[in-house]
Design an enzyme around this catalytic site. Structure first.
Site, PDB file in Angstrom:
ATOM      1  N   GLY A  31      63.660 -45.399  11.183  1.00 39.71           N
ATOM      2  CA  GLY A  31      65.098 -45.457  11.138  1.00 39.71           C
ATOM      3  C   GLY A  31      65.458 -46.757  11.630  1.00 39.71           C
ATOM      4  N   GLU A  67      61.432 -43.453 -16.824  1.00 36.56           N
ATOM      5  CA  GLU A  67      62.831 -42.748 -16.433  1.00 36.56           C
ATOM      6  C   GLU A  67      63.930 -43.453 -16.232  1.00 36.56           C
ATOM      7  OE1 GLU A  67      62.215 -40.496 -12.704  1.00 36.56           O
ATOM      8  OE2 GLU A  67      64.302 -39.854 -12.870  1.00 36.56           O
ATOM      9  N   GLU A 101      53.130 -41.337   5.456  1.00 32.45           N
ATOM     10  CA  GLU A 101      53.647 -40.548   4.714  1.00 32.45           C
ATOM     11  C   GLU A 101      53.974 -40.976   3.180  1.00 32.45           C
ATOM     12  OE1 GLU A 101      55.211 -42.033   7.086  1.00 32.45           O
ATOM     13  OE2 GLU A 101      57.448 -42.650   6.428  1.00 32.45           O
ATOM     14  N   THR A 137      74.770 -29.243 -23.948  1.00 30.26           N
ATOM     15  CA  THR A 137      73.369 -30.011 -24.498  1.00 30.26           C
ATOM     16  C   THR A 137      73.595 -30.589 -25.734  1.00 30.26           C
ATOM     17  OG1 THR A 137      72.271 -28.439 -23.346  1.00 30.26           O
ATOM     18  CG2 THR A 137      70.884 -29.711 -25.053  1.00 30.26           C
ATOM     19  N   GLN A 138      74.248 -29.988 -26.642  1.00 30.17           N
ATOM     20  CA  GLN A 138      74.765 -30.646 -28.048  1.00 30.17           C
ATOM     21  C   GLN A 138      75.343 -31.942 -27.764  1.00 30.17           C
ATOM     22  OE1 GLN A 138      76.312 -27.898 -30.878  1.00 30.17           O
ATOM     23  NE2 GLN A 138      75.691 -26.072 -29.744  1.00 30.17           N
ATOM     24  N   GLU A 183      77.062 -48.101 -16.888  1.00 32.76           N
ATOM     25  CA  GLU A 183      75.954 -48.923 -16.159  1.00 32.76           C
ATOM     26  C   GLU A 183      74.974 -48.790 -17.050  1.00 32.76           C
ATOM     27  OE1 GLU A 183      77.613 -46.656 -14.388  1.00 32.76           O
ATOM     28  OE2 GLU A 183      78.411 -47.577 -12.438  1.00 32.76           O
ATOM     29  N   HIS A 220      53.842 -46.213   7.631  1.00 37.92           N
ATOM     30  CA  HIS A 220      54.441 -45.239   7.141  1.00 37.92           C
ATOM     31  C   HIS A 220      53.274 -44.420   6.338  1.00 37.92           C
ATOM     32  CE1 HIS A 220      58.597 -45.930   7.946  1.00 37.92           C
ATOM     33  NE2 HIS A 220      58.285 -47.098   7.949  1.00 37.92           N
ATOM     34  N   SER A 276      73.906 -34.832 -13.237  1.00 31.69           N
ATOM     35  CA  SER A 276      72.863 -35.545 -12.545  1.00 31.69           C
ATOM     36  C   SER A 276      71.982 -34.533 -11.627  1.00 31.69           C
ATOM     37  CB  SER A 276      73.371 -36.793 -11.797  1.00 31.69           C
ATOM     38  OG  SER A 276      74.203 -36.305 -10.934  1.00 31.69           O
ATOM     39  N   CYS A 279      56.855 -45.671  12.872  1.00 30.77           N
ATOM     40  CA  CYS A 279      57.411 -46.883  12.808  1.00 30.77           C
ATOM     41  C   CYS A 279      58.598 -46.778  13.999  1.00 30.77           C
ATOM     42  CB  CYS A 279      58.090 -46.915  11.419  1.00 30.77           C
ATOM     43  SG  CYS A 279      58.591 -48.806  11.339  1.00 30.77           S
ATOM     44  N   LEU A 280      59.877 -46.691  13.635  1.00 31.10           N
ATOM     45  CA  LEU A 280      60.709 -46.442  14.900  1.00 31.10           C
ATOM     46  C   LEU A 280      60.173 -45.332  16.044  1.00 31.10           C
ATOM     47  CD1 LEU A 280      63.553 -47.630  15.794  1.00 31.10           C
ATOM     48  CD2 LEU A 280      64.588 -45.590  15.102  1.00 31.10           C
TER      49      LEU A 280
HETATM   50  N1  GLN Z   1      64.087 -50.244  12.806  1.00 32.11           N
HETATM   51  C1  GLN Z   1      62.640 -50.850  13.150  1.00 32.11           C
HETATM   52  C2  GLN Z   1      62.400 -52.156  12.973  1.00 32.11           C
HETATM   53  O1  GLN Z   1      62.827 -52.623  11.698  1.00 32.11           O
HETATM   54  C3  GLN Z   1      62.035 -49.680  12.540  1.00 32.11           C
HETATM   55  C4  GLN Z   1      61.838 -49.477  11.197  1.00 32.11           C
HETATM   56  C5  GLN Z   1      61.491 -48.202  10.535  1.00 32.11           C
HETATM   57  O2  GLN Z   1      61.284 -47.123  11.183  1.00 32.11           O
HETATM   58  N2  GLN Z   1      60.989 -48.555   9.227  1.00 32.11           N
HETATM   59  O3  GLN Z   1      61.302 -52.464  13.035  1.00 32.11           O
END
Ligand code: GLN
Length: 578
Positions: free
Chosen positions: A384, A170, A552, A221-222, A179, A550, A44, A411-412
């Site tokens: 997070g 993919e 990003e 590979t084979q 699986e 987000h 993998s 976010c967080l």
């Molecule tokens: N834990 C936080 C929430 O649920 C932030 C979520 C995150 O950072 N994506 O609001």
């Protein structure tokens, strides 16, 4: 009013060219897409996702339209409930799907926004089949892997096939995994049922190098091709990962033993940066081999300027800035995949290198953050879940605010910046988030961040309760935000209406708005109904921005996200002042 909805609107970036031509599909003989299935063997982590994304980009460079799709054999309905340590980042689409991080690669290489239906797991397939069974859709029948599960997979594969020239699918895992079998069987049937020449199979393998004998070995590979053949599949193209140059006679041998044309055995060597992949695969002949396998001759000439520009920016960067990423999943870079890429893109926009310094937020719960943060050119606190590490993130936000270091809270990271300001500027010493008071009835904090239970999506209201199921219940996907005219963020976006992707359950409480704003933490982006804060910024600070979404997830190497581009610019400028 110019609305910032994604990369194609960033016309101010002169080297951002749009090669997606909506007419192209018709031009190239729609309505049925040609399918390219991408599988892996031997081991993998061979870079199937990257190879798929690079091939998508190369087909676009030849004027075709593409869509990329990931089929994951695991039994989770989606990766939304998996730990980032286990699965890396969860990539969120505009339409609110929580998907594998490979979909991030697909978007970053092709600029095509992924959809719910581009991420399919065995769990989702089985859950659909069982739902249909309960509803009585198959009444009278015994439900079996063949045909019920395989039919469900084929139905997914066909979605949107009238929209693009090429559909790249993919398959996660490696051939031979238990699986994965229903997916391979579904592909076998799918290829067989389509008109001849409408689908091909590209298989990635590894050529291990034996130092003692100084040889590249082709046997694994084979074997993996044999494995495919035993389930009725034959690769049209073999992509062979190798750390050493593949001699011509080994290519010949692979071609002979695996029943693949020699010019369809494509070498794939290690690269300095992932963004080299489109040009490297082009040089290795991958896109030519693919068009060849479909019998498309003469192949349209590729326009590779986008990728040449990207490589030029990456290889001709001047100087370097150091950005501290203060998070809780810092041992696994993949947990912050899109953030790292967003920073790289920000660096490219400024022709500078960005070095990410990984800092485990928990350290600051025991130690003074100054020695760790002093000397960094910027600080980023990413998203997070859960309480662990959050006191450290709050300290990082405080350091950035007090020392005028550019700060981007995602976010967080935004929620922690608000808690920091509530504690240290407003004077709410026990400010915190409801997310951390998990014990029933626990009231350790004044919740300046609360559990969001109702919000507006499009023209309906979404409602949630404490104790709701965890999977797919967050505020997910693209939502519009209105930015305050004249604010720092409105200047950066060059617009007062934006659309960004979300993934959160908690939200900053507007009850504290007036008190926070009086202290200089301004709410400069709000949901259209004015109820949910989307962006905060510190008024008297060179660059301090927290976003509930987000950014990003929408950044591309050929169209860096404005927030990342400007964050890195601020870091470069700050570095120059020192
Ligand atoms: N834990 C936080 C929430 O649920 C932030 C979520 C995150 O950072 N994506 O609001």
């Amino acid at each position: 009013m110019l609305r910032w909805v994604g990369v194609w609107d960033i016309s101010q970036i002169p080297w951002c060219c749009d090669s997606t031509d909506p007419e192209s599909h018709q031009k190239h003989g729609g309505p049925m897409a040609r399918y390219i299935f991408i599988t892996g063997g031997v081991v993998s982590s061979l870079g199937k996702g990257l190879a798929s994304a690079a091939l998508g980009a190369l087909l676009q460079a030849r004027g075709y339209t593409v869509r990329l799709r990931k089929l994951d054999p695991y039994l989770n309905v989606d990766p939304g409930t998996m730990s980032p340590f286990e699965h890396g980042e969860v990539f969120v689409t505009d339409d609110g799907a929580e998907t594998d991080l490979d979909l991030g690669h697909y978007e970053r290489f092709t600029g095509v926004s992924a959809r719910q239906t581009d991420s399919i797991s065995s769990g989702r397939i089985y859950s659909n089949v069982l739902e249909k069974e309960r509803r009585g859709d198959y009444l009278g029948k015994t439900i079996q892997v063949i045909p019920h599960v395989t039919n469900e997979i084929k139905d997914f594969l066909r979605i949107g096939d009238a929209e693009v020239d090429f559909m790249l699918c993919e398959i996660g895992g490696t051939v031979g995994d238990i699986e994965g079998l229903p997916f391979f069987e579904a592909i076998r049937q799918f290829i067989h049922e389509r008109p001849r020449g409408q689908s091909i199979l590209m298989h990635l393998t590894l050529l291990p190098y034996l130092r003692a004998s100084g040889e590249l070995k082709t046997k694994p590979t084979q074997h993996s091709v044999k494995e495919l053949q035993s389930i009725g599949l034959a690769p049209d193209i073999l992509v062979c990962r190798s750390e050493h140059p593949i001699p011509d006679k080994e290519r010949e041998k692979i071609a002979l033993f695996c029943n693949v044309r020699k010019d369809h055995v494509i070498p794939a060597y290690d690269l300095k940066t992932i963004y080299e992949a489109p040009l490297a695969y082009h040089r290795a002949g991958l896109d030519q081999a693919v068009l060849d396998a479909f019998g498309i001759t003469p192949a349209p000439k590729p326009n590779l300027t986008r990728w040449e520009d990207v490589m030029d920016r990456l290889t001709h960067a001047e100087g370097e800035v150091r950005v501290g990423i203060v998070g809780k999943y810092t041992q696994l870079e993949d947990a912050y995949k899109s953030i790292v890429e967003g920073l790289t893109h920000g660096g490219m926009a400024n022709r500078t290198r960005v070095k990410a310094e990984w800092i485990d937020a928990e350290i600051f719960e025991r130690e003074d953050p100054t020695p760790y943060l002093d000397g960094l050119d910027a600080i980023l606190v990413p998203g997070g879940f859960g309480e662990r590490g959050t006191e450290g993130m709050i300290k990082a936000a405080q350091f950035a605010r007090e020392k005028s270091v550019p700060y981007l809270g995602i976010c967080l990271g935004m929620q922690m910046a608000v808690i920091e300001a509530s504690r240290n500027l407003v004077g709410l010493k026990d400010a915190g988030s409801e997310e951390f008071d998990v014990e029933a009835g626990a009231k350790r904090f004044t919740p300046v961040v609360y559990h969001l239970k109702e919000w507006v999506q499009g023209n309906h209201t979404v409602q949630r309760k404490v104790g709701d199921a965890k999977g797919g219940t967050m505020r997910l996907g693209a939502y519009t935000a209105n930015l305050t005219e004249g604010s720092h963020v409105a200047g950066i976006y060059g617009s007062t209406v934006i659309e960004e992707r979300h993934r959160h359950r908690y939200e900053v409480d507007m009850k504290y708005r007036a008190r926070l704003e009086a202290c200089g933490l301004v709410f400069s982006g709000m949901s259209p109904d004015g109820k949910l804060p989307e962006i905060v910024e510190v008024r008297d600070h060179p660059w301090f921005i927290g976003v509930q979404f987000h950014p990003e997830l929408k950044s591309k190497p050929f169209a860096p996200h404005p927030l990342f581009a400007d964050f890195v610019r601020a870091a470069v400028e700050g570095a120059r002042l020192v």
